[in-house]
Design a protein around this motif. Sequence first.
Motif, PDB file in Angstrom:
ATOM      1  N   ASP A  42     -27.398 -46.581  29.167  1.00 41.68           N
ATOM      2  CA  ASP A  42     -27.155 -47.824  29.887  1.00 41.68           C
ATOM      3  C   ASP A  42     -26.080 -47.689  30.943  1.00 41.68           C
ATOM      4  O   ASP A  42     -26.080 -48.409  31.938  1.00 41.68           O
ATOM      5  CB  ASP A  42     -26.766 -48.940  28.897  1.00 41.68           C
TER       6      ASP A  42
ATOM      7  N   PRO B  45     -27.648 -45.915  38.387  1.00 36.94           N
ATOM      8  CA  PRO B  45     -29.019 -45.807  38.874  1.00 36.94           C
ATOM      9  C   PRO B  45     -29.088 -44.992  40.166  1.00 36.94           C
ATOM     10  O   PRO B  45     -28.281 -45.181  41.076  1.00 36.94           O
ATOM     11  CB  PRO B  45     -29.425 -47.265  39.115  1.00 36.94           C
TER      12      PRO B  45
ATOM     13  N   ASP C 230     -31.530 -47.052  34.917  1.00 34.65           N
ATOM     14  CA  ASP C 230     -32.460 -48.171  34.823  1.00 34.65           C
ATOM     15  C   ASP C 230     -32.924 -48.571  36.222  1.00 34.65           C
ATOM     16  O   ASP C 230     -32.115 -48.849  37.108  1.00 34.65           O
ATOM     17  CB  ASP C 230     -31.790 -49.365  34.141  1.00 34.65           C
ATOM     18  N   ILE C 231     -34.223 -48.628  36.413  1.00 33.02           N
ATOM     19  CA  ILE C 231     -34.793 -48.869  37.736  1.00 33.02           C
ATOM     20  C   ILE C 231     -35.036 -50.360  37.920  1.00 33.02           C
ATOM     21  O   ILE C 231     -35.788 -50.973  37.162  1.00 33.02           O
ATOM     22  CB  ILE C 231     -36.107 -48.092  37.904  1.00 33.02           C
ATOM     23  N   ASP C 232     -34.404 -50.936  38.923  1.00 37.44           N
ATOM     24  CA  ASP C 232     -34.610 -52.330  39.282  1.00 37.44           C
ATOM     25  C   ASP C 232     -35.414 -52.339  40.579  1.00 37.44           C
ATOM     26  O   ASP C 232     -34.885 -52.099  41.664  1.00 37.44           O
ATOM     27  CB  ASP C 232     -33.266 -53.043  39.468  1.00 37.44           C
ATOM     28  N   TYR C 233     -36.712 -52.613  40.467  1.00 42.10           N
ATOM     29  CA  TYR C 233     -37.585 -52.491  41.628  1.00 42.10           C
ATOM     30  C   TYR C 233     -37.266 -53.521  42.711  1.00 42.10           C
ATOM     31  O   TYR C 233     -37.437 -53.249  43.899  1.00 42.10           O
ATOM     32  CB  TYR C 233     -39.042 -52.609  41.189  1.00 42.10           C
ATOM     33  N   GLU C 234     -36.797 -54.689  42.307  1.00 42.82           N
ATOM     34  CA  GLU C 234     -36.450 -55.697  43.306  1.00 42.82           C
ATOM     35  C   GLU C 234     -35.200 -55.287  44.085  1.00 42.82           C
ATOM     36  O   GLU C 234     -35.120 -55.468  45.303  1.00 42.82           O
ATOM     37  CB  GLU C 234     -36.233 -57.058  42.627  1.00 42.82           C
ATOM     38  N   THR C 235     -34.223 -54.713  43.388  1.00 43.63           N
ATOM     39  CA  THR C 235     -33.034 -54.221  44.068  1.00 43.63           C
ATOM     40  C   THR C 235     -33.376 -53.122  45.058  1.00 43.63           C
ATOM     41  O   THR C 235     -32.801 -53.043  46.152  1.00 43.63           O
ATOM     42  CB  THR C 235     -32.010 -53.708  43.040  1.00 43.63           C
TER      43      THR C 235
ATOM     44  N   LYS D  14     -44.565 -48.536  41.880  1.00 42.52           N
ATOM     45  CA  LYS D  14     -43.681 -48.340  40.732  1.00 42.52           C
ATOM     46  C   LYS D  14     -44.033 -47.006  40.079  1.00 42.52           C
ATOM     47  O   LYS D  14     -45.060 -46.395  40.370  1.00 42.52           O
ATOM     48  CB  LYS D  14     -43.857 -49.485  39.731  1.00 42.52           C
TER      49      LYS D  14
END
Length: 395
Positions: free
Chosen positions: A5, A9, A19-24, A247
């Motif tokens: 955690d 990223p 952790d992949i945040d696609y919106e970011t 993705k």
Amino acid sequence: MPAPDDEEPTVTPYAVRGDIDYETLLDQFGADRLTDEQIASFPDPVHPLVRRKIFYAERDMSPFLAAANAGEPHSIVTGRGPSGPMHIGHVFPFYFAKHLQDQTNTLVYIPFSDDEKYFLKDSSIAEISDHTRENLRDLLAIGFDPKRTRIIVDTADADVIYPLAAAFAKEITQSTVDATYGEPENIGLSFYPAVQAAHLLLPQLVAGRHPTLVPIAVDQDPHVRVCRDIAAKQRYPVDKPGALLSKFLPSLLGPGKMSSSDNAPSILLTDNRETVFEKIRTHAYSGGQSSIDAHRKFGGNPEIDISYQFLYYFFEESDERMERLAREYRDGSLLSGKLKEIAAEQITDFLDAHQKRRAKLGPVEDELAKYRLTDHERRQARRRAGYPDDSFAQL
């Protein structure tokens, strides 16, 4: 294995961690979300990767869709970096390209970045060459139309790729490379964005201006951005290529990118039925409860269940069946073990068909010959990049 955690990223063409945040990532890269209107504009039937928004973001895609729907010239570029055996996460952009080629006669260009993988990986030239040959067999097994497909291997097609890259390299500063990719480990990687630009602009340099789309995983978007900057300078007879960003197919062990370079098992295109079932049963992360009774009472979560996600991404065509599986999993009537069996069966059916086509191929050199650039196409590309017809590249 899911990243800790506290891991920072990182999403670049050379590393995906955390952790992949696609919106970011959309905000970070400056890409646009794929809209329902754009999805509806794809030729019917719309591929599941598009209508389920696995391809979830885009750059300047409208010209490509307009040309495809009007029967006008258009092309796709999506490539392969041959660093090891291909797994199921590698192959779906190519099957997507084949789907569009079958629908609208799309011209498909597939560059093999064997030089980049040598710069990047702790592998010998001979090892990369072996991976290239095996990866080529997997790409040839997809069944592209030889008249509408060109496969380019950087070291084998240096007579056209290097002159183009040399021209484009003058348009890219080292500070741009550092800011886009991070500080390169060697001068090969410093130069490589120019080679990628040669890949992405090659269809237009061969066939003249037309809309080009690059369907790739989101980590490869920096290559497109640098190339679009070159095209925008209007020093060459090309338009900026568009992009369709996907993705990542998740790892068997849970959320994150499936990778052949880490310790998480991957389902390889050469895996047999027994191996696939064993990998799914043993390693596929479950969204179910810890016991059958608890699962029947509380149900499972398909959003984090890897077997469900594999089906949703690529291996089940029917939206109605996916909705039913999700509903039954949530209400507890579908158990995790059964969902794993369904996923393993669908994946092995796909692999069986792929492997049968692969086994029917002749020697790679003979099969590849049908997909190579012609002498005329090579001359056209060099000429449009500014080289005279009597340049030394003709010797």
